[in-house]
Write a protein that holds these residues in place. Structure first.
Motif, PDB file in Angstrom:
ATOM      1  N   SER A   1      -0.285 174.446  30.079  1.00 30.49           N
ATOM      2  CA  SER A   1      -0.973 175.230  29.066  1.00 30.49           C
ATOM      3  C   SER A   1      -2.474 175.156  29.272  1.00 30.49           C
ATOM      4  O   SER A   1      -3.190 176.129  29.103  1.00 30.49           O
ATOM      5  N   ASN A   2      -2.967 173.969  29.638  1.00 25.77           N
ATOM      6  CA  ASN A   2      -4.395 173.823  29.856  1.00 25.77           C
ATOM      7  C   ASN A   2      -4.881 174.699  30.997  1.00 25.77           C
ATOM      8  O   ASN A   2      -6.047 175.090  31.034  1.00 25.77           O
ATOM      9  N   ALA A   3      -3.980 174.999  31.927  1.00 27.32           N
ATOM     10  CA  ALA A   3      -4.366 175.800  33.072  1.00 27.32           C
ATOM     11  C   ALA A   3      -4.308 177.288  32.760  1.00 27.32           C
ATOM     12  O   ALA A   3      -4.791 178.097  33.529  1.00 27.32           O
ATOM     13  N   GLY A   4      -3.703 177.626  31.625  1.00 30.90           N
ATOM     14  CA  GLY A   4      -3.553 179.021  31.285  1.00 30.90           C
ATOM     15  C   GLY A   4      -4.497 179.462  30.195  1.00 30.90           C
ATOM     16  O   GLY A   4      -5.575 178.913  30.004  1.00 30.90           O
ATOM     17  N   ALA A   5      -4.056 180.466  29.447  1.00 35.94           N
ATOM     18  CA  ALA A   5      -4.921 181.044  28.433  1.00 35.94           C
ATOM     19  C   ALA A   5      -5.028 180.151  27.199  1.00 35.94           C
ATOM     20  O   ALA A   5      -6.024 180.182  26.494  1.00 35.94           O
ATOM     21  N   PHE A   6      -3.989 179.356  26.935  1.00 31.41           N
ATOM     22  CA  PHE A   6      -3.998 178.529  25.745  1.00 31.41           C
ATOM     23  C   PHE A   6      -4.596 177.168  26.074  1.00 31.41           C
ATOM     24  O   PHE A   6      -4.036 176.400  26.844  1.00 31.41           O
ATOM     25  N   ILE A   7      -5.744 176.872  25.511  1.00 26.20           N
ATOM     26  CA  ILE A   7      -6.432 175.614  25.776  1.00 26.20           C
ATOM     27  C   ILE A   7      -6.203 174.678  24.602  1.00 26.20           C
ATOM     28  O   ILE A   7      -6.514 174.986  23.454  1.00 26.20           O
ATOM     29  N   LEU A   8      -5.670 173.497  24.875  1.00 25.66           N
ATOM     30  CA  LEU A   8      -5.389 172.532  23.829  1.00 25.66           C
ATOM     31  C   LEU A   8      -6.677 171.882  23.347  1.00 25.66           C
ATOM     32  O   LEU A   8      -7.622 171.695  24.112  1.00 25.66           O
ATOM     33  N   PRO A   9      -6.718 171.510  22.070  1.00 22.31           N
ATOM     34  CA  PRO A   9      -7.915 170.881  21.524  1.00 22.31           C
ATOM     35  C   PRO A   9      -8.156 169.509  22.135  1.00 22.31           C
ATOM     36  O   PRO A   9      -7.217 168.821  22.542  1.00 22.31           O
ATOM     37  N   PRO A  10      -9.422 169.065  22.194  1.00 22.03           N
ATOM     38  CA  PRO A  10      -9.749 167.782  22.816  1.00 22.03           C
ATOM     39  C   PRO A  10      -9.463 166.582  21.930  1.00 22.03           C
ATOM     40  O   PRO A  10      -9.559 165.444  22.378  1.00 22.03           O
ATOM     41  N   THR A  11      -9.124 166.816  20.668  1.00 20.36           N
ATOM     42  CA  THR A  11      -8.832 165.718  19.756  1.00 20.36           C
ATOM     43  C   THR A  11      -7.615 166.055  18.899  1.00 20.36           C
ATOM     44  O   THR A  11      -7.256 167.231  18.738  1.00 20.36           O
ATOM     45  N   VAL A  12      -6.984 165.021  18.353  1.00 21.46           N
ATOM     46  CA  VAL A  12      -5.856 165.214  17.442  1.00 21.46           C
ATOM     47  C   VAL A  12      -6.375 165.775  16.128  1.00 21.46           C
ATOM     48  O   VAL A  12      -7.369 165.299  15.580  1.00 21.46           O
ATOM     49  N   GLY A  13      -5.707 166.797  15.610  1.00 15.71           N
ATOM     50  CA  GLY A  13      -6.152 167.443  14.390  1.00 15.71           C
ATOM     51  C   GLY A  13      -5.896 166.621  13.140  1.00 15.71           C
ATOM     52  O   GLY A  13      -5.096 165.678  13.141  1.00 15.71           O
ATOM     53  N   PRO A  14      -6.553 166.991  12.033  1.00 11.17           N
ATOM     54  CA  PRO A  14      -6.426 166.245  10.778  1.00 11.17           C
ATOM     55  C   PRO A  14      -5.186 166.587   9.975  1.00 11.17           C
ATOM     56  O   PRO A  14      -4.819 165.863   9.054  1.00 11.17           O
TER      57      PRO A  14
END
Length: 269
Positions: free
Chosen positions: A67-80
């Motif tokens: 996913s990181n290599a594609g269009a969807f980039i994961l957030p750099p931190t865990v969400g609240p």
């Protein structure tokens, strides 16, 4: 694992980390919710005894990395987390979320003495989602699969004996089912937790620990954040784990895991 912590003495849990898998039988609330056919039996956590992992072995192909290599980039931190906030995974290299409130010093580790046993967690309470449940213990199989509480006891949670006792330095691991054939189980509402919520863990030595949620994520079992969940920490932390994602009626497994991260914020006793 944070660089400054890599030199610390490795506990049994850290030594088991490279091959550690979380058993895939916790059942879940989905990233993409699907309804079962009206005539089909309710979904059952696919891991109590099934031997299916909740976490991928280190080195396995990662859908997150794809996913990181594609269009969807994961957030750099865990969400609240929070009401109406979709749960998503953070990048695999992201550290655990920062504490929501000031942390307190860990409880010193206590070893068993002659005629006495070492302390262990006995009960967990989570006021926000009305959890008040006993804590049993689970271990890792020879194949590296972490066990779960029996489906016959849907209100029981399981503390991984290879992790610290809650309140001691490091990440204590507690898992639990979200559903059984008879209905919702202990962690049915785990995904509702959000940063700032409180979790209480009671111990056999009379000490009571309060942890404050710092973040929550939903991650694929094929790219489980093993390092973030099990990696060494410099203070006392807690991880709560159950299943999530799409339920496969053929395999009786769910695609994802819900992981709650919390840090020790109060202790007494």
């Amino acid at each position: 694992m944070e660089e400054q912590e890599q030199q610390q003495e490795r506990t049994p849990m850290q030594r088991a980390l490279p091959g550690l898998l979380i058993a895939g039988s916790l059942g879940g609330i989905g990233l993409v919710m699907v309804s079962l056919l009206s005539l089909a039996p309710p979904p059952v956590d696919d891991g109590s005894g099934s031997g299916k992992p909740l976490a991928a072995p280190q080195g396995a192909p990662s859908t997150v990395e794809m996913s990181n290599a594609g269009a969807f980039i994961l957030p750099p931190t865990v969400g609240p987390g929070g009401k109406d906030v979709p749960l998503t995974p953070a990048r695999l290299d992201a550290p655990p979320p920062l504490a929501a409130v000031p942390v307190v010093p860990s409880i010193p580790k206590t070893t068993a003495k002659a005629g006495k046993t070492a302390p262990k967690p006995t009960r967990i309470k989570i006021p926000k989602i009305k959890v008040n449940a006993p804590i049993g213990s689970v271990t890792v199989s020879k194949k590296g699969v972490l066990g779960t509480p029996p489906l016959s006891k849907p209100n029981r949670t399981g503390w991984y004996k290879g992790s610290p006792v809650p309140g001691e330095t490091g990440p204590a691991i507690i898992n639990g089912h979200v559903s059984t054939r008879s209905g919702p189980a202990v962690f049915d509402r785990l995904r509702e937790l959000a940063k700032g919520d409180q979790i209480y863990v009671y111990r056999s030595d009379g000490k009571v620990t309060r942890f404050t949620v710092s973040g929550i994520e939903q991650a694929s079992k094929n790219s489980f954040p093993t390092k973030r969940v099990y990696g060494n920490t410099s203070n006392s932390q807690l991880r709560l784990i159950t299943c999530g994602g799409v339920y496969n009626k053929t395999t009786h497994h769910y695609t994802d895991n819900i992981v709650v991260y919390a840090t020790l914020s109060k202790k007494k006793g």
